[in-house]
Design an enzyme around this catalytic site. Structure first.
Site, PDB file in Angstrom:
ATOM      1  CG  LEU A  28     -41.333 -29.435 -16.695  1.00 17.81           C
ATOM      2  CD1 LEU A  28     -40.740 -29.313 -14.795  1.00 17.81           C
ATOM      3  CD2 LEU A  28     -41.832 -28.053 -17.936  1.00 17.81           C
ATOM      4  CG  HIS A  29     -37.250 -26.372 -21.936  1.00 21.94           C
ATOM      5  ND1 HIS A  29     -36.900 -25.318 -21.621  1.00 21.94           N
ATOM      6  CD2 HIS A  29     -38.244 -26.828 -22.642  1.00 21.94           C
ATOM      7  CE1 HIS A  29     -37.911 -25.107 -22.086  1.00 21.94           C
ATOM      8  NE2 HIS A  29     -38.752 -25.550 -22.595  1.00 21.94           N
ATOM      9  N   GLY A  31     -35.146 -23.842 -20.257  1.00 17.69           N
ATOM     10  CA  GLY A  31     -35.865 -22.704 -20.169  1.00 17.69           C
ATOM     11  C   GLY A  31     -36.880 -22.854 -18.442  1.00 17.69           C
ATOM     12  CG  HIS A  32     -40.361 -25.519 -18.605  1.00 14.81           C
ATOM     13  ND1 HIS A  32     -40.118 -26.329 -19.664  1.00 14.81           N
ATOM     14  CD2 HIS A  32     -41.413 -24.212 -19.268  1.00 14.81           C
ATOM     15  CE1 HIS A  32     -40.887 -26.150 -20.136  1.00 14.81           C
ATOM     16  NE2 HIS A  32     -41.524 -25.282 -20.217  1.00 14.81           N
ATOM     17  CD  GLN A  56     -51.781 -23.885 -25.000  1.00 18.70           C
ATOM     18  OE1 GLN A  56     -52.816 -23.330 -23.857  1.00 18.70           O
ATOM     19  NE2 GLN A  56     -50.609 -23.905 -24.978  1.00 18.70           N
ATOM     20  CB  VAL A 172     -33.187 -20.969 -21.696  1.00 20.96           C
ATOM     21  CG1 VAL A 172     -31.655 -21.515 -21.385  1.00 20.96           C
ATOM     22  CG2 VAL A 172     -33.098 -19.540 -20.421  1.00 20.96           C
ATOM     23  CB  SER A 182     -41.419 -29.013 -25.077  1.00 24.87           C
ATOM     24  OG  SER A 182     -41.765 -28.354 -23.055  1.00 24.87           O
TER      25      SER A 182
END
Length: 277
Positions: A28-29, A31-32, A56, A172, A182
């Site tokens: 997570l960063h 943006g999350h 995926q 972001v 990520s």
């Protein structure tokens, strides 16, 4: 924050609750963080999921090298005031084992990221559908950084008449302009510097658009000039219809988004920007 490690625990926790849901694959960063903050403003209960979906990933090496930062992720979600994190096992999502019948992204899933990573969007839609069925949120939050993914999720929800509102949240960027991802954790200092060319190319197109340029070919030529670097392997550079993600060929005469993907230092990165007059 509750840690839910099975679909049964999730069902018991979320029964009768109005949930805002953020599906993630961890690492997570900021943006999350923006997704969580948006969800908290609109929902009394917020659930995030952390599940690295093998369906995926086209190549095994991509799956094995995907960043895993579970301890840091849990601390961050706790600090943000998330009510619960859902960390299912493979059998929770795919109880049928390896004989998974995947959803199809259709023709819209064959272009751009779908062409660069065959089967990626079928696997993505399959896991998003199953997570939505299990969490049963009123709202689900996705970042605009993965613009094609967001478009396909909205189409799936519409076609299947799922009772959830898909909310797209603004992409972001880091202070230097790099779109947060990520995968950025895998960039060397040199590769990160080269990766900034993606956002520079987008800004070049955006500036020309604001000055009145509407010719798709001219805008694309300008972007490719910025991206001309031997350390970038360009997967695509295009202008698409914001609603349908169909590629524009002549004039930018509908709400549109510029999209770029490239391999930088062995890392697949993507970026995009909405064209605004």
């Amino acid at each position: 924050m509750q840690q839910l490690t099975s679909s049964q625990q999730l069902a018991e926790f979320s029964r009768g609750v109005d949930v805002g849901f953020i599906p993630t694959m961890g690492a997570l960063h900021a943006g999350h963080v923006s997704l969580v903050e948006c969800a908290k403003q609109n929902n009394p209960c917020v659930i995030a999921s952390i599940y690295v979906n093998p369906l995926q990933f086209g190549q095994e090496i991509d799956l094995k090298t995907y960043p895993q930062t579970i301890d840091a992720d849990l601390r961050l979600l706790t600090d943000l005031g998330v009510d619960a994190v859902y960390m299912p096992q493979y059998t929770d999502i795919y109880p049928e084992g390896d004989e998974v019948k995947q959803l199809s992204a259709g023709v819209n899933g064959l272009s751009f990221e779908g062409a660069a990573r065959p089967g990626h969007f079928d696997g993505m839609l399959t896991v998003v559908y199953r997570l939505l069925q299990q969490v049963m949120p009123s709202h689900a939050y996705f970042g605009e950084k993965d613009a094609q993914q967001l478009c396909l999720v909205r189409q799936m929800v519409s076609e299947l008449n799922l009772p959830v509102e898909i909310v797209g949240c603004t992409l972001v960027r880091d202070a230097d302009g790099l779109a947060l991802s990520s995968r950025n954790l895998r960039l060397s200092d040199t590769a990160r510097t080269k990766a900034l060319l993606l956002s520079s190319a987008l800004q070049c197109a955006a500036n020309s658009f604001r000055q009145g340029e509407r010719d798709v070919q001219q805008l694309t030529v300008e972007m490719n000039e910025v991206l001309r670097d031997p350390q970038l392997k360009i997967a695509y550079c295009a202008i698409v219809n914001e609603k349908t993600f169909a590629e524009l060929k002549e004039q930018v005469d509908v709400p549109s988004r510029v999209i770029i993907a490239a391999e930088v230092g062995g890392v697949h990165l993507l970026d995009n920007l909405l064209l605004v007059s």
